[in-house]
Design a protein around this motif. Sequence first.
Motif, mmCIF file in Angstrom:
data_model
loop_
_atom_site.group_PDB
_atom_site.id
_atom_site.type_symbol
_atom_site.label_atom_id
_atom_site.label_comp_id
_atom_site.label_asym_id
_atom_site.label_seq_id
_atom_site.Cartn_x
_atom_site.Cartn_y
_atom_site.Cartn_z
ATOM 1 N N TYR B 198 0.823 -1.085 -0.100
ATOM 2 C CA TYR B 198 0.062 -0.201 -0.051
ATOM 3 C C TYR B 198 0.828 1.292 -0.058
ATOM 4 N N ILE B 199 0.458 2.068 -0.643
ATOM 5 C CA ILE B 199 0.956 3.276 -0.571
ATOM 6 C C ILE B 199 -0.357 4.509 -0.208
ATOM 7 N N VAL B 200 -0.029 5.072 1.063
ATOM 8 C CA VAL B 200 -0.987 5.821 1.608
ATOM 9 C C VAL B 200 -0.834 7.160 1.712
ATOM 10 N N ILE B 201 -1.334 7.920 0.637
ATOM 11 C CA ILE B 201 -1.022 9.212 0.795
ATOM 12 C C ILE B 201 -1.832 10.098 1.802
ATOM 13 N N THR B 202 -1.439 10.867 2.444
ATOM 14 C CA THR B 202 -2.296 11.702 3.587
ATOM 15 C C THR B 202 -1.437 12.927 3.940
ATOM 16 N N HIS B 203 -2.257 13.731 4.529
ATOM 17 C CA HIS B 203 -1.956 15.157 5.100
ATOM 18 C C HIS B 203 -1.612 14.998 6.295
ATOM 19 N N TYR B 204 -2.468 13.993 7.002
ATOM 20 C CA TYR B 204 -2.151 13.923 8.179
ATOM 21 C C TYR B 204 -2.084 12.735 9.097
ATOM 22 N N GLN B 205 -1.200 12.787 10.340
ATOM 23 C CA GLN B 205 -1.016 11.627 10.765
ATOM 24 C C GLN B 205 -2.301 10.869 11.333
ATOM 25 N N ARG B 206 -3.367 11.394 11.644
ATOM 26 C CA ARG B 206 -4.303 10.835 12.169
ATOM 27 C C ARG B 206 -4.811 9.361 11.473
ATOM 28 N N LEU B 207 -4.771 9.182 10.309
ATOM 29 C CA LEU B 207 -4.943 7.989 9.410
ATOM 30 C C LEU B 207 -3.827 6.872 9.946
ATOM 31 N N LEU B 208 -2.570 7.399 10.133
ATOM 32 C CA LEU B 208 -1.542 6.326 10.296
ATOM 33 C C LEU B 208 -1.517 5.829 11.776
ATOM 34 N N ASP B 209 -2.693 6.389 12.645
ATOM 35 C CA ASP B 209 -2.737 5.497 13.766
ATOM 36 C C ASP B 209 -3.490 4.377 13.586
ATOM 37 N N TYR B 210 -4.335 4.375 12.446
ATOM 38 C CA TYR B 210 -5.039 3.079 12.360
ATOM 39 C C TYR B 210 -4.518 2.376 11.276
ATOM 40 N N ILE B 211 -3.702 2.964 10.323
ATOM 41 C CA ILE B 211 -3.039 1.988 9.210
ATOM 42 C C ILE B 211 -1.430 2.313 9.531
ATOM 43 N N VAL B 212 -0.910 1.424 10.081
ATOM 44 C CA VAL B 212 0.481 1.929 10.692
ATOM 45 C C VAL B 212 1.531 1.592 9.478
ATOM 46 N N PRO B 213 2.188 2.416 9.010
ATOM 47 C CA PRO B 213 3.014 2.405 7.816
ATOM 48 C C PRO B 213 4.535 1.869 8.433
ATOM 49 N N ASP B 214 5.115 1.182 7.392
ATOM 50 C CA ASP B 214 6.525 0.679 7.662
ATOM 51 C C ASP B 214 7.390 1.825 7.404
ATOM 52 N N PHE B 215 7.102 2.743 6.325
ATOM 53 C CA PHE B 215 8.011 3.660 5.929
ATOM 54 C C PHE B 215 7.112 5.005 5.920
ATOM 55 N N VAL B 216 7.740 6.210 6.127
ATOM 56 C CA VAL B 216 6.925 7.352 5.827
ATOM 57 C C VAL B 216 7.976 8.379 5.064
ATOM 58 N N HIS B 217 7.328 8.610 4.136
ATOM 59 C CA HIS B 217 8.188 9.850 2.974
ATOM 60 C C HIS B 217 7.578 11.086 3.012
ATOM 61 N N ILE B 218 8.290 12.093 2.984
ATOM 62 C CA ILE B 218 7.798 13.690 2.844
ATOM 63 C C ILE B 218 8.289 13.909 1.617
ATOM 64 N N LEU B 219 7.178 14.373 0.818
ATOM 65 C CA LEU B 219 7.082 14.856 -0.595
ATOM 66 C C LEU B 219 7.202 16.363 -0.499
ATOM 67 N N TYR B 220 7.803 17.034 -1.232
ATOM 68 C CA TYR B 220 7.969 18.381 -1.259
ATOM 69 C C TYR B 220 8.427 18.913 -2.475
ATOM 70 N N LYS B 221 7.728 19.679 -3.145
ATOM 71 C CA LYS B 221 8.060 20.439 -4.395
ATOM 72 C C LYS B 221 8.578 19.302 -5.503
ATOM 73 N N GLY B 222 7.879 17.983 -5.485
ATOM 74 C CA GLY B 222 7.950 17.095 -6.432
ATOM 75 C C GLY B 222 9.231 16.019 -6.032
ATOM 76 N N LYS B 223 9.694 16.267 -4.991
ATOM 77 C CA LYS B 223 10.789 15.350 -4.524
ATOM 78 C C LYS B 223 10.463 14.747 -3.320
ATOM 79 N N ILE B 224 11.022 13.498 -2.916
ATOM 80 C CA ILE B 224 11.065 12.978 -1.523
ATOM 81 C C ILE B 224 12.095 13.591 -0.652
#
Lengths: 423, 252
Positions: B198-224
């Motif tokens: 799964y790739i879970v795109i979200t704005h908020y951490q809230r969802l990640l309390d329920y779907i726990v990610p193995d990795f988190v990436h921050i995308l900014y201006k078209g780059k991780i």
Amino acid sequence: MIAEKTNTAQLIIDKITSSANKINFINDNVISKALIFIEKNGFPTHKNEDYKYCNIDSILKKEFKTIEQKFGEVNNLKEYKLPDALTLVVVNGKYSQSLSDKIILKGIHINSLSNLDDNGKTKITKIANVESDALIAFNTLFANEGFHLKITKNETLQFPIQIIYVNNSTSECIVNPRNIIELEENSEATIIEHYINIGNSKCFTNFVSEKYLANNSKLDCYTIQDENTNGYGVYTNQIEVSKNANYTNTTITLSGQLVRNNHNVVLANSNCEANLNGLFKINGNQIVDNHTLVDHQFPYCQSNELYKGIIDGKSTGVFNGKIFVRKDAQKTNAYQSSKNILLSDDATINTKPQLEIYADDVKCSHGTSTGKIEDDAMFYLHARGIGKESAKKLLLNAFAGEVIEKIQVESLKELIQTKLNLL
Amino acid sequence: MISIKNLHASIEGKEILRGINLEIKAGEVHAIMGPNGSGKSTLSSVLAGRQDYEVTDGEVIFNGKNLLEMEAEDRAREGLFLAFQYPVEIPGVSNINFLKTALNEIRNYHGKEDIAAKDFLALVKEKQKLVELDGKLANRSVNEGFSGGEKKRNEIFQMAMLEPKLAILDETDSGLDIDALKIVANGVNTLKNKDNAYIVITHYQRLLDYIVPDFVHILYKGKIVKSGGKELALELEEKGYDEIKKQFELSE
Ligand SMILES: Nc1ncnc2c1ncn2[C@@H]1O[C@H](COP(=O)(O)OP(=O)(O)O)[C@@H](O)[C@H]1O
Ligand SMILES: [Mg+2]
């Protein structure tokens, strides 16, 4: 003067007269009016505003140079007959008793126009005025091949009547089928007029029907146009709707090289209703030209119109919808909508709503829209694994569905869905 | 599962993705976070095969196949699923007919026959229950007149029906109340297994309390610009995006 005498219309009349019977049951006065009108006006050309996109004169001149009126026989129409309907058949413009089902049902009367009694004869050309349109005038000269169908007072038919108009031309031909359909007071019927051709030569159909709906009657009728690329035609329906009567027509154009529909409805008393629906799907260089007129002459009447077109290739679609609301037609509700999808860059649609309103207490609206298949919807379907063809079918089927769901005869609905090939 | 290398994409001449690198293995959940306009939806659309975008550089290998050379429908048939940020309304096409067509086209692609009507209905029932979607919605036109929450749940319902290998959830949580969010998360957690990702795109951490990610990436201006474990989402929640933006502007 000599030049005028040789207009296309007159040349054609000369050519086909020898193979037709002489008319003896229409007032001579009317016949001469028809002849004079044709002599004066010829067939409509693009200069005639109502035939701007459908130049009948030039089409006949170009495509029907060698009219010989040679027809083949028609024996078997099994594959066209709807299973649950009573079938009447018109072959090469003439009513055929032998191919038609035997009428044993109470409430249905069928007769040839030339056999009508005096009262019946008054209905011929009453609402199809020979001086309103050269094609009506032309047809009237050959009306003796037509029939009269009457649904008698207080009868509600339990089966639809399917009228198959089949042409089997083996040379270039012109046919002039004619009918009068009369619903007496308080009667109800479903009538399907189904046009096909099985010939290997071009055939031009110049159809005229006068339909009379008496008080409290209800007619649900269908115009199914399924001629092949040899088929050219002008289909004129003149309708008169009386008090509390209800007229519904759904015109489905599946094929045909040229299809011109003139659908003129007069709401001739109060509290009556007309619903006109249309769907056409065209491709190649076909032309489908739908002209409708709803004439509100009395108060408390209602009309609804929905025409939809799917236009592909280099084909041309036309929707021209006139609504008249006369001075006395207060409390009229009249709605009209035309929606079209263009599937290619070379496809054209011309839409023209014409509302003329002379009463003040009325509700009228019209809308037209023309678009392509939406990219967003297409991508959404692709993103779910649905390929291009199926995605297009799903979307076009959804578009056409709004008209198809108005078809009340199940077997007809299935036929149309199969023919449209959208499932 | 998927390997994205140096992906560049632009629209109308404007470069939106400017060199994305991402490696995802079966069984993993990756979260992508980032401020509005950073390119999250663009990345989803490019992966799903939307034509409007032009890929100018880079490569994406999906289960051994060159993803960018495939038509959108073939990507879906190969097991890629995008839950749209803005699901599209399709008047006149019933949800059920739509899903049946989708399921069968995917089956046919893999050489399988159409699903039997009875099995299909049973499957619909089962999956509807999973996302607590009202059975009536199935007979309505696709997304037409659905509330925001219903549309998002309908996306997850479709995902459950099609059982993709890689699902991209583009802000499926936005516009959901906490109950709906739990339903969606529960759906995902039930469907999750060692063979899908799964790739879970979200704005908020809230969802990640329920779907726990193995990795988190921050995308900014078209780059991780930053990657980490699930704690990165918490950090982001605390500090906000400003910190990231500042660091990034410095490094540019
Ligand atoms: N169709 C488009 N035409 C022009 N610019 C677009 C289009 N779609 C997105 N963009 C631009 O691309 C950038 C990234 O958008 P998007 O991928 O939707 O960001 P996010 O999903 O992270 O909010 C934004 O600056 C947006 O304005
Ligand atoms: Mg977005």
